[in-house]
Design an enzyme around this catalytic site. Structure first.
Site, PDB file in Angstrom:
ATOM      1  N   LYS A  69     -28.369   6.003  67.133  1.00 11.23           N
ATOM      2  CA  LYS A  69     -27.340   6.133  66.088  1.00 11.23           C
ATOM      3  C   LYS A  69     -27.070   4.765  65.450  1.00 11.23           C
ATOM      4  CE  LYS A  69     -25.234  10.074  68.400  1.00 11.23           C
ATOM      5  NZ  LYS A  69     -24.167  10.595  69.280  1.00 11.23           N
ATOM      6  N   GLN A 105     -18.915   8.734  72.477  1.00  7.46           N
ATOM      7  CA  GLN A 105     -20.103   9.380  73.038  1.00  7.46           C
ATOM      8  C   GLN A 105     -19.755  10.171  74.302  1.00  7.46           C
ATOM      9  OE1 GLN A 105     -23.290   9.334  71.628  1.00  7.46           O
ATOM     10  NE2 GLN A 105     -23.749  10.837  73.218  1.00  7.46           N
ATOM     11  N   ASP A 114     -17.394  13.261  64.227  1.00  7.97           N
ATOM     12  CA  ASP A 114     -18.037  14.290  65.051  1.00  7.97           C
ATOM     13  C   ASP A 114     -17.481  15.678  64.735  1.00  7.97           C
ATOM     14  OD1 ASP A 114     -20.144  13.615  66.693  1.00  7.97           O
ATOM     15  OD2 ASP A 114     -18.881  12.801  68.286  1.00  7.97           O
TER      16      ASP A 114
END
Ligand code: NAD
Length: 318
Positions: free
Chosen positions: A62, A106, A132
């Protein structure tokens, strides 16, 4: 009377890596324009707590993709024994920072933070920076069919279907899996686009028969090669979200056959990846995403897109 033998063409390969590269190329001038206008690049802050090996790889990917697209990506690495309160303090700081546009925490969080930690932490992220799409505010907007920051993996699947010219409206879509990260938002996005949607899960009865009624079948289960040809209507579009690692030679041979290049890959690297869809589905489906190179690269491209959207204030909260 016997008819002619039935020959099925192998499924069309839906090249997620190519579509992801196209999305990233489209984002670059928009990122540059933002930078020119605002005097700084759109900024993504990634929080990585603990030392989960797979998470380290995901975060590195990422970070690299973000930097290549012109974003400022900052990774906050926290030790596995970080307390939940310390993590929440970091989120609070990022929420208030004018130099942070997107926050990604994460998963999974270290087990020591407790079972409820993920929910508490995701709930603490400012919905405007929730790249997200896991905050209940964004989940609610999606459920209502309103614009929102939506989860990256299912958003990537929608982009892939659209860019490959596959019709969604009026089609029967079956989603296997009901997680908050993939299955549920996937179903909501397909419904938003006028598909007729069935959600299947671990308690569903007659799963294969149900799946075999789908025009669009999405597998998000987390079990290697679970979706076999009997799950698939001939000609259906099959989207394989699963990412599973095979780490015995016997397993690789049982799924791919002894002659497959996957066996050589295993001999070289000690493992190979397989989705939730069995390789045999290729002879039944009309179109199929490969693993790797299908949905995975799209997930990252959509994260970058969500970061730019958040930076531009293109969210319903602004
Ligand atoms: P999860 O474990 O949270 O959810 C799995 C879902 O599958 C559950 O809802 C469960 O009901 C269903 N399920 C489990 N066993 C089943 C069975 N026997 N029959 C029917 N349904 C069953 O997983 P997740 O986070 O949704 O991820 C699913 C898969 O997708 C995993 O392999 C994961 O690695 C992968 N994934 C890939 C990406 C990507 O970028 N490509 C992103 C996220 C997840």
């Amino acid at each position: 009377m016997t008819g002619p033998p039935f020959f099925h063409m192998p499924a069309r390969r839906l090249d997620g890596a190519r579509v992801a590269a196209a999305i990233r190329a489209e984002l670059m001038p928009m990122v540059a324009a933002f930078q020119a206008r605002r005097g700084r690049a759109p900024a993504l802050d990634i929080v990585l707590a603990g030392d989960d090996t797979a998470s380290q790889v995901y975060v590195r990917n990422k970070e690299r993709a973000g930097s290549e697209t012109g974003l400022t990506v900052t990774v906050h690495r926290l030790p596995a024994d970080t307390s939940r309160d310390d993590l929440l303090r970091l989120i609070e700081r990022l929420n208030g920072s004018p130099d942070c546009d997107g926050i990604l925490v994460q998963s999974p969080l270290p087990a020591a933070m407790g079972k409820a930690a993920a929910q508490v932490v995701f709930d603490a992220i400012d919905p405007r920076k929730d790249v997200d799409g896991f905050h209940p505010h964004n989940v609610g907007l999606l459920a209502q069919g309103r614009p929102a920051l939506t989860p990256c993996t299912p958003s990537g699947v929608m982009e892939l279907l659209d860019r490959e010219g596959l019709a969604i409206a009026g089609r029967h879509a079956v989603v296997i899996g009901r997680s908050e990260i993939v299955g549920r938002p996937m179903a909501a996005l397909l419904l938003q686009r006028d598909a007729t949607v069935t959600i299947c899960h671990s308690k569903t009865q007659h799963l294969a028969r149900m799946a075999a009624t789908a025009d669009i079948l999405v597998a998000a289960i987390g079990r290697p090669g679970f979706v076999t040809p009997e799950f698939v209507k001939p000609g259906a579009t099959v989207v394989d979200v699963g990412i599973n690692r095979l780490d015995t030679r016997d397993a690789v041979i049982s799924f791919f056959g002894a002659d497959s290049p996957r066996v050589a890959e295993f001999d070289r690297k000690g493992s190979t990846l397989i989705g939730d869809v069995h390789p045999g589905v290729e002879t039944v489906a009309g179109a199929l995403t490969p693993v790797p190179g299908g949905v995975g690269p799209l997930t990252i491209a959509m994260l970058l897109k969500n970061t730019l959207r958040a930076a531009e204030g293109l969210t319903p909260h602004s």
